[in-house]
Design a protein around this motif. Structure first.
Motif, PDB file in Angstrom:
ATOM      1  N   ASP A 109       0.565  -1.143   0.241  1.00  0.00           N
ATOM      2  CA  ASP A 109      -0.274   0.023   0.020  1.00  0.00           C
ATOM      3  C   ASP A 109       0.954   1.371   0.320  1.00  0.00           C
ATOM      4  OD1 ASP A 109      -2.075  -1.795   0.249  1.00  0.00           O
ATOM      5  OD2 ASP A 109      -2.108  -0.843   2.300  1.00  0.00           O
ATOM      6  N   VAL A 112       2.125   1.747  -3.336  1.00  0.00           N
ATOM      7  CA  VAL A 112       1.525   2.468  -4.681  1.00  0.00           C
ATOM      8  C   VAL A 112       1.050   4.164  -4.102  1.00  0.00           C
ATOM      9  CG1 VAL A 112      -0.861   2.211  -4.682  1.00  0.00           C
ATOM     10  CG2 VAL A 112      -0.146   0.301  -4.716  1.00  0.00           C
ATOM     11  N   PRO A 161       1.652  -0.769 -10.903  1.00  0.00           N
ATOM     12  CA  PRO A 161       0.321  -1.456 -11.055  1.00  0.00           C
ATOM     13  C   PRO A 161       0.810  -2.487  -9.894  1.00  0.00           C
ATOM     14  CG  PRO A 161       0.233  -2.132 -13.321  1.00  0.00           C
ATOM     15  CD  PRO A 161       1.277  -0.583 -12.802  1.00  0.00           C
ATOM     16  N   VAL A 162       0.677  -2.902  -8.785  1.00  0.00           N
ATOM     17  CA  VAL A 162       1.104  -3.864  -7.980  1.00  0.00           C
ATOM     18  C   VAL A 162       0.706  -5.371  -8.968  1.00  0.00           C
ATOM     19  CG1 VAL A 162       0.013  -5.395  -6.299  1.00  0.00           C
ATOM     20  CG2 VAL A 162      -0.026  -2.562  -5.765  1.00  0.00           C
ATOM     21  N   SER A 167       6.909  -3.024  -9.454  1.00  0.00           N
ATOM     22  CA  SER A 167       6.011  -2.987  -8.832  1.00  0.00           C
ATOM     23  C   SER A 167       6.726  -3.168  -7.112  1.00  0.00           C
ATOM     24  CB  SER A 167       5.165  -4.271  -8.283  1.00  0.00           C
ATOM     25  OG  SER A 167       4.275  -3.548  -7.371  1.00  0.00           O
TER      26      SER A 167
END
Length: 447
Positions: A109, A112, A161-162, A167
């Motif tokens: 988290d 991101v 993006p995860v 990432s």
């Protein structure tokens, strides 16, 4: 009675099936992406391990050919120990699992939420600078404020993006759940293997000498410092053989005892199979001799034959008997298991008609025999049988069945010393219960 036994057997079987399914799930199913060779191999390993373990137990009790016992014993009994510590490690891992997943979730988290920025190199070509200036001028001509134009040096880049190659997700290939399962399963397997490996090494290298001073009120001053080497639960068998017996004998002799007390469970097998393994016992040396009483395991493999064999090797069996030593009486009683053959303990035969003014030392394999020893005014009982639990947390189970698991305790005017034993039964492994040969040094209160 048959129904109760059947229900008990079904309950035990159900627990074993549930435990082994749990091991398979955590070690193989949860650590792989889907059905395949790894899961099938895991099922075969667990089922095969238990087949070897059951086979080793049955072969020993049924008196199977000794070569077969030796073939099954090492892998079968080690699997028993490994299963225990795999289960304990995986259960401990259940507490770690949610914490690790929460840590990874927060890390993802955070990755991101914080955008990353790229800086245009200062050495960018002049043409690009001119394009930027043209763009800025065009913006001004359109009536837009200068602040609406992007900075010429910094260009914002959105976070990947995860799960993408850029990432921070630690499990770019497998999911976080799979990643956590692999970490916990791998750590549990490593901990279990390490624990069993060290515990096995601890047994095979031989017992260590432990020294304990025991004061006896009736002991004469001349006997102050008298040394009794106590050894129990050697468990010569398919795994621990002649070399181990020689190590035990050498360790005992190095203490230069006045008397040697072998308090049962010497062997797990017949004289025919284990006679050569026990042969080094003929080299035991003590000023006042070596004495032996039966343990429960002698009755699984022919107690009468082993009594005759140890006598041939130079030890003195005390079968519900007593002998007068220079400073105290030494008595011995048969193990409780002998009752099934009409050879159980007989305290009256061993202790009646003795001089109560003399100190009395009793050899009795099981600590639970202390209650009869108290009734007969014994000063010190020497026992084994418990192995100190052998495999932690087995010490808690042993404590439920024995008044003392290990060490010296007092019961009224009688003291009880329980040795952890020199060898091991089943798995040649000890965890939290190191093997020992104890030198009891008697102390006179008149000294």
């Amino acid at each position: 009675m048959v129904i109760v036994f059947a229900l008990l057997a079904l309950t035990v079987l159900g627990v074993l099936v549930a435990v082994n399914r749990y091991l398979w799930q955590r070690l193989f199913r949860d650590t792989t992406r889907g059905p395949g060779r790894a899961r099938r191999a895991g099922a075969l390993v667990i089922a095969g391990g238990w087949a070897l373990a059951v086979g080793a137990l049955v072969a020993e009790r049924a008196g199977a050919p000794f070569w077969l016992q030796r073939t099954l014993a090492w892998p079968g009994f080690l699997w028993l120990a490994l299963s225990i510590y795999l289960l304990l490690a995986l259960l401990a891992g259940e507490a770690v699992r949610p914490l690790l997943r929460r840590f990874l979730d927060r890390r993802a988290d955070a990755a991101v939420a914080v955008p990353r920025r790229e800086t245009v190199p200062a050495s960018a070509p002049q043409a690009d600078t001119e394009q930027a200036d043209t763009g800025q001028a065009g913006t001004q001509q359109a009536g837009l404020p200068d602040s609406a134009a992007p900075a010429s040096a910094d260009i914002a880049v959105s976070a990947a993006p995860v799960g993408s190659p850029g990432s921070d997700e630690p499990s770019a290939g497998p999911s976080r759940r799979l990643f956590v399962s692999r970490v916990v399963g791998g750590a549990a397997a490593a901990a279990a293997v390490g624990t069993v490996g060290y515990g096995t090494y601890d047994v095979l290298r031989g017992p260590r000498v432990k020294r304990v001073t025991v004061p006896l009120a009736k002991l004469p001053r001349a006997a102050h410092g008298y040394r009794i080497a106590v050894v129990s639960d050697i468990h010569l068998g398919p795994i621990l053989g002649r070399g181990f017996a020689r190590t035990v004998v050498d360790t005992i002799n190095s203490t230069q005892p006045d008397l040697i007390a072998v308090v049962g469970d010497l062997v797990d097998g017949s004289v025919k199979d284990l006679g050569p393994a026990a042969a080094p016992l003929a080299q035991l040396r003590a000023r006042h001799g070596s004495f032996f009483v039966t343990g429960n395991h002698e009755y699984f493999s022919g107690a009468a034959q082993w009594v005759a064999e140890v006598r041939r090797l130079g030890l003195h069996p005390l079968e519900n008997a007593r002998t007068e030593m220079p400073y105290f009486d030494l008595a011995g009683v048969n193990d409780l298991r002998g009752e099934s053959e009409g050879q159980g303990p007989d305290f009256a035969k061993a202790l009646d008609d003795r001089d109560p003014a003399r100190a009395c030392v009793l050899m009795a394999h099981q600590p639970v025999q202390i209650h009869q020893a108290v009734e007969y005014g014994v000063d010190l009982q020497l026992s084994g049988h418990t192995h100190g639990g052998q495999l932690w947390p087995g010490n808690f189970i042993a404590a439920e069945a024995n008044p003392t698991v290990a060490g010296l305790e007092r019961y009224g005017d009688t003291q009880l010393y329980v040795s952890r034993g020199a060898g091991a039964w089943g798995p040649p492994t000890r965890v939290g219960a190191p093997s020992d040969i104890t030198v009891i040094e008697l102390a006179s209160k008149q000294a």
